[in-house]
Design an enzyme around this catalytic site. Structure first.
Site, mmCIF file in Angstrom:
data_model
loop_
_atom_site.group_PDB
_atom_site.id
_atom_site.type_symbol
_atom_site.label_atom_id
_atom_site.label_comp_id
_atom_site.label_asym_id
_atom_site.label_seq_id
_atom_site.Cartn_x
_atom_site.Cartn_y
_atom_site.Cartn_z
ATOM 1 N N THR A 1 -0.586 5.954 2.837
ATOM 2 C CA THR A 1 -1.801 5.221 3.197
ATOM 3 C C THR A 1 -1.507 4.351 4.413
ATOM 4 O O THR A 1 -0.485 3.674 4.468
ATOM 5 C CB THR A 1 -2.268 4.324 2.027
ATOM 6 O OG1 THR A 1 -2.554 5.145 0.891
ATOM 7 C CG2 THR A 1 -3.516 3.544 2.399
ATOM 8 N N ILE B 1 0.866 -1.172 0.000
ATOM 9 C CA ILE B 1 0.000 0.000 0.000
ATOM 10 C C ILE B 1 0.906 1.226 0.000
ATOM 11 O O ILE B 1 2.065 1.157 0.423
ATOM 12 C CB ILE B 1 -0.981 0.033 1.193
ATOM 13 C CG1 ILE B 1 -0.250 -0.018 2.535
ATOM 14 C CG2 ILE B 1 -1.998 -1.088 1.086
ATOM 15 C CD1 ILE B 1 -1.181 0.083 3.742
ATOM 16 N N ASP B 2 0.386 2.346 -0.484
ATOM 17 C CA ASP B 2 1.193 3.554 -0.623
ATOM 18 C C ASP B 2 1.778 4.008 0.714
ATOM 19 O O ASP B 2 1.202 3.743 1.779
ATOM 20 C CB ASP B 2 0.344 4.692 -1.202
ATOM 21 C CG ASP B 2 -0.106 4.423 -2.622
ATOM 22 O OD1 ASP B 2 0.553 3.613 -3.298
ATOM 23 O OD2 ASP B 2 -1.113 5.018 -3.041
ATOM 24 N N ARG B 3 2.890 4.730 0.632
ATOM 25 C CA ARG B 3 3.571 5.227 1.825
ATOM 26 C C ARG B 3 2.631 6.026 2.721
ATOM 27 O O ARG B 3 2.611 5.838 3.948
ATOM 28 C CB ARG B 3 4.759 6.104 1.419
ATOM 29 C CG ARG B 3 5.532 6.668 2.592
ATOM 30 C CD ARG B 3 6.736 7.465 2.116
ATOM 31 N NE ARG B 3 7.658 7.724 3.209
ATOM 32 C CZ ARG B 3 8.948 7.978 3.056
ATOM 33 N NH1 ARG B 3 9.477 7.997 1.854
ATOM 34 N NH2 ARG B 3 9.723 8.204 4.095
ATOM 35 N N ARG C 1 -7.324 6.479 -5.519
ATOM 36 C CA ARG C 1 -6.958 7.887 -5.643
ATOM 37 C C ARG C 1 -7.383 8.466 -6.997
ATOM 38 O O ARG C 1 -7.935 9.568 -7.086
ATOM 39 C CB ARG C 1 -5.451 8.043 -5.426
ATOM 40 C CG ARG C 1 -5.014 7.606 -4.033
ATOM 41 C CD ARG C 1 -3.500 7.440 -3.916
ATOM 42 N NE ARG C 1 -2.798 8.708 -4.135
ATOM 43 C CZ ARG C 1 -1.479 8.824 -4.089
ATOM 44 N NH1 ARG C 1 -0.725 7.754 -3.829
ATOM 45 N NH2 ARG C 1 -0.913 9.994 -4.292
#
Length: 308
Positions: free
Chosen positions: A148, A144-146, A245
């Site tokens: 998030t 998962i994104d940094r 997003r």
């Protein structure tokens, strides 16, 4: 309601003890602990959960609302485990011999990049498993994104990692996110479908042309809103990079703090995206595993006044 047994070991100076009970009716773990141990405070029971002192069918569990089923055996160790067993800055939700589920904080990378090679969820877990055995390893299953926060699944051996990744569609039953977005989303629910493609500048673009990207399907439900913000529960039918997003930008309600995809404000000082729920089939036991975390308090702060 529950059958309890007590076991004690006898060191020379200090007596360690644990309690075991067999579950007779389904329900969340913490409530079962409260019922099983009426003499123990709720604060103490939360502490032993937090400190990885509870096992369900010999698997360590720290999630207070972990669902129990009749016949399962719960073991509680009342002696605090060694502090080296806990990775600093990363909350382990569940662990057994094959997998680890963690709740990653916002701002922490899943895995190293060219710019950040040291402090990542992967490196913290690698150090953690090596405290038990220097030969132990951790394997990345997904990311998962940094910015998030939320649930991440890791494998403890390569065979399990490959099995999950090769059967991803059938193994992963549900991935649920909470998104705090700009503006009032007036629809109670909806589905966004488009084709996503990434540019050389690492920006993902959405298109209705199936020839220029991979199909992405996002389902959402509006939990609450006011004139400035909305809180959505989002379920992924597909798992494309930056899917939520980009799709929030598509409907004119970008995720708060997401400057890359249309947001103009940072009201909570972070990206308003949290991986709240994860349901999957265990790669070895074939049991259905279900995990859920709470909504970050910063998200709720956006709705303290003028709730709809």
């Amino acid at each position: 309601m529950m059958k309890k047994t007590r076991t004690r070991t006898r060191p020379e100076k200090k007596t360690k003890k644990s309690d075991t009970f067999t579950v007779t009716s389904q329900g969340p773990l913490l409530e079962s602990l409260v019922t099983a141990f009426p003499g123990k405070s709720r604060k103490l029971l939360k502490a032993v959960l937090r400190d990885s002192q509870i096992k369900v069918n010999n698997r360590t569990v720290t999630q207070f609302d972990h669902p129990l089923k009749p016949g399962q055996v719960v073991e509680v160790s009342w002696d605090k485990s060694s502090p080296q067993k806990r990775p600093h800055g990363l909350n382990i939700i569940f662990e057994d011999d094959d997998i680890i589920v963690v709740n990653k904080p916002a701002g922490l990378l899943t895995v190293a990049t060219d710019k950040e090679k040291r402090k990542t969820a992967y490196s913290l877990l690698s150090e953690y498993v090596k405290t038990e055995d220097p030969d132990n390893k951790i394997f990345i299953v997904h990311r998962i994104d940094r910015e998030t926060s939320g649930l991440l699944l890791f494998a403890k051996n390569e065979k399990i990692k490959l099995k999950i990744q090769e059967t991803w569609i059938s193994t992963i039953k549900e991935r649920t996110y909470i998104a705090a977005v700009e503006g009032e989303v007036k629809r109670e629910s909806g589905t966004i479908t488009s084709y996503l493609n990434e540019s050389k500048a690492f920006i993902v673009y959405s298109s209705q042309n199936p020839r220029v990207g991979k199909k992405a399907v996002t389902h959402y439900k509006t939990l609450k809103s006011n004139k400035d913000f909305s809180l959505l529960q989002v379920n992924l039918e597909t798992g494309r990079k930056h899917q939520i997003r980009v799709h929030m930008q598509d409907i004119g309600h970008p995720v708060v703090g997401d400057i890359k995809y249309g947001s103009r404000i940072k009201p909570i000082g972070r990206l308003g995206l949290h991986a709240q729920g994860l349901v999957f089939t265990h790669p070895k036991t074939n049991e259905l595993c279900s995990f859920e975390t709470g909504i970050p308090e910063k998200f709720n702060q956006l709705f303290k006044q003028n709730q709809k």
